[in-house]
Enzyme design. Sequence first.
Site, PDB file in Angstrom:
ATOM      1  N   ARG A 231      39.465 -74.597  20.692  1.00  0.00           N
ATOM      2  CA  ARG A 231      38.378 -73.438  20.672  1.00  0.00           C
ATOM      3  C   ARG A 231      37.140 -74.381  21.108  1.00  0.00           C
ATOM      4  NH1 ARG A 231      36.777 -73.185  14.127  1.00  0.00           N
ATOM      5  NH2 ARG A 231      37.733 -75.195  13.601  1.00  0.00           N
TER       6      ARG A 231
ATOM      7  N   ASP B 206      44.898 -70.714   5.490  1.00  0.00           N
ATOM      8  CA  ASP B 206      44.576 -69.271   5.388  1.00  0.00           C
ATOM      9  C   ASP B 206      45.940 -68.322   5.141  1.00  0.00           C
ATOM     10  OD1 ASP B 206      41.854 -69.371   5.312  1.00  0.00           O
ATOM     11  OD2 ASP B 206      41.624 -68.517   7.304  1.00  0.00           O
TER      12      ASP B 206
ATOM     13  N   PHE C 106      43.347 -60.885  15.027  1.00  0.00           N
ATOM     14  CA  PHE C 106      42.644 -59.586  15.068  1.00  0.00           C
ATOM     15  C   PHE C 106      42.172 -59.291  16.527  1.00  0.00           C
ATOM     16  CE2 PHE C 106      40.842 -62.081  11.384  1.00  0.00           C
ATOM     17  CZ  PHE C 106      41.898 -61.377  10.628  1.00  0.00           C
TER      18      PHE C 106
ATOM     19  N   ARG D 256      42.792 -73.612  16.354  1.00  0.00           N
ATOM     20  CA  ARG D 256      41.875 -74.189  15.268  1.00  0.00           C
ATOM     21  C   ARG D 256      41.859 -75.671  15.018  1.00  0.00           C
ATOM     22  NH1 ARG D 256      42.176 -74.769   9.118  1.00  0.00           N
ATOM     23  NH2 ARG D 256      40.149 -74.982   8.512  1.00  0.00           N
TER      24      ARG D 256
ATOM     25  N   HIS E 282      42.386 -69.488  16.562  1.00  0.00           N
ATOM     26  CA  HIS E 282      43.263 -69.709  15.364  1.00  0.00           C
ATOM     27  C   HIS E 282      44.722 -69.036  15.474  1.00  0.00           C
ATOM     28  CE1 HIS E 282      39.230 -70.858  14.277  1.00  0.00           C
ATOM     29  NE2 HIS E 282      39.535 -71.064  12.839  1.00  0.00           N
TER      30      HIS E 282
ATOM     31  N   GLU F  58      36.676 -54.755  15.325  1.00  0.00           N
ATOM     32  CA  GLU F  58      37.506 -55.489  16.483  1.00  0.00           C
ATOM     33  C   GLU F  58      37.847 -54.191  17.543  1.00  0.00           C
ATOM     34  OE1 GLU F  58      38.246 -56.116  13.070  1.00  0.00           O
ATOM     35  OE2 GLU F  58      37.686 -58.391  13.087  1.00  0.00           O
TER      36      GLU F  58
ATOM     37  N   SER G  71      33.278 -69.812  14.249  1.00  0.00           N
ATOM     38  CA  SER G  71      34.690 -70.157  14.323  1.00  0.00           C
ATOM     39  C   SER G  71      35.117 -70.153  15.815  1.00  0.00           C
ATOM     40  CB  SER G  71      35.542 -69.316  13.671  1.00  0.00           C
ATOM     41  OG  SER G  71      35.202 -69.405  12.102  1.00  0.00           O
TER      42      SER G  71
END
Lengths: 281, 318
Positions: free
Chosen positions: B13, B120, B86, B170, B112, B61, B40
């Site tokens: 990322r 998560d 998302f 990530r 991610h 989104e 992020s």
Amino acid sequence: MSTTQHLQDFVTQVRRDILRQVHQVNSGHPGGSLGCAEFFSILYQEVMEYSSDFDMDGKNEDLFFLSNGHISPVFYSVLSRSGFFPVEELKTFRKIDSRLQGHPTTHEGLPGVRIASGSLGQGMSVAIGAALTKKMNKDSHLIYSLHGDGELQEGQNWEAILYAGSKGVDNLIATIDYNKKQIDGATDDVLPLGDLKKKFEAFDWKVLELKEGNDIEAIKKTLAEAKALTGKKQPVVILMETEMGNGVDFMMGTHAWHGKAPNDEQLEVALSQNPETLGDY
Amino acid sequence: MKTYKNTGNIDTRSGFGAGLAELGKSNPDVVALCADLTGSLKMDEFKNNHPDRFFQIGIAEANMIGIAAGMTIGGKIPFTGTFANFSTGRVYDQIRQSVAYSGKNVKICASHAGLTLGEDGATHQILEDLGLMKMLPGMTVINTCDYNQTKAATIAIAEYDGPVYLRFGRPKVANFTPVDQTFKIGKAVTLTEGNDVTIIATGHLVWEALEAAKELDEKGISAEVINIHTIKPLDETAILKSVRKTKCVVTAEEHNMLGGLGESVARTLALNHPAPQEFVATEDTFGESGEPLMLLDKYGLNAKAISEKAEAVILRKE
């Protein structure tokens, strides 16, 4: 000829086009299309600045986005009679190998269409995006959009309404076709929208109520008012009360013609109430 | 066997963020949109340098995808940023109608992705996104392997006119792609040459494939490792050339076996050159919370799993 007479003739011809398109393929959505015939005609004949020599980017032009894509018959009729493509092409509506798909799309390259719509609730976001690009491009032209009232039941609209109000997207004039009907019946029976004026105002929009949404002079006046309200840090919405099926007596006052085509006899009656003005396709 | 040096672990990322920052300077049409995950997605540098071209959309989104589609009308090149889950599943119909079917030049950038999102858990660990995106007509689907390649891909997709899904992740992972390597959409990179088995990997599992090739080499097995950074359009020429030589293949991806890279490779082989294939992928399951490396081990997505599958597939050769 006065502009009003021209517009009345134009609207009548658009109604004929709508009826004949859906009749010829026994499918499509005449109700909402008829209800918005005046609005589309005025927008494309008098209000918007645009080139009918279509360019997707539409720089230095006003742009229009149709969110409730099922009323494609009125969109196609008005686009063709405003010079975007030959009127003859209305014959191909909903047929195989046509650019006039059931719901409008860019996919077959139909001039005048800048986004696909049909799956409801997406047009407000797209219109906001185009409005933001106009601002970045320092292009002072406006974005117009049309949405069904039932369509406001889709949640994405409220994301978009929140964004445009909170961020002051003030080069956007969204119109809600407030005919209070949807496929399953009255919007108040399906899922009441409540006080739309208060709702939009709560989201920081400037709201104009147009009670006579099928009256040419009233629409012209409201669109002029809306234009005057742009550039003032708030998006503008017109709650345009229309009659679904307007101009055909047996299609008015009911949701029955939302998505149903007339048969041969019904077409004849409907057309007789809207005599040919500019020449049928 | 050709080996690759890890120049230091870094997240993919961050490669996206660096590429976007560079585009900010080089291409005034590039705009960026984010749904409340600017940090992020490592979009801060672009945001700080070009506040007039950065759009904070909030946690919305669907609206972000629609706005991005609209922004292309008038010549902007929007890059949207949020987590892979998302970016795809949540907004599939918006991407389908307003972006893909409408043929809009939107770059959907997704971090991610996969199990390596870690703690998560499964709500955020999408393992279906490559399948969702590759099924959309006209959509280009890219899954980069390291920082350098993600940066290069970010820059490359701005030059390409059409919708793109760019997937990255990530965790800090090995960075080994040459810093000056040009990113060519749809062009596979052959990392090692070998004769016994072809290993076709994408994303984080490319480094694992190289590690597996080393293990196999010690056992006297010569593996050809191909980095398929573009899932669609798939470089079928490179795949067929290699499998014609090795006569078997292992595919490796941080994604569900159903709908991912492996199935695209299987289709290519079935149509052109049937050959034994083994899949390193999740087996139609959701993920769970945990440390990324432990998750990769539990779900069989690492060098060890790749080398085991390689040995197994070699035994299936006729």
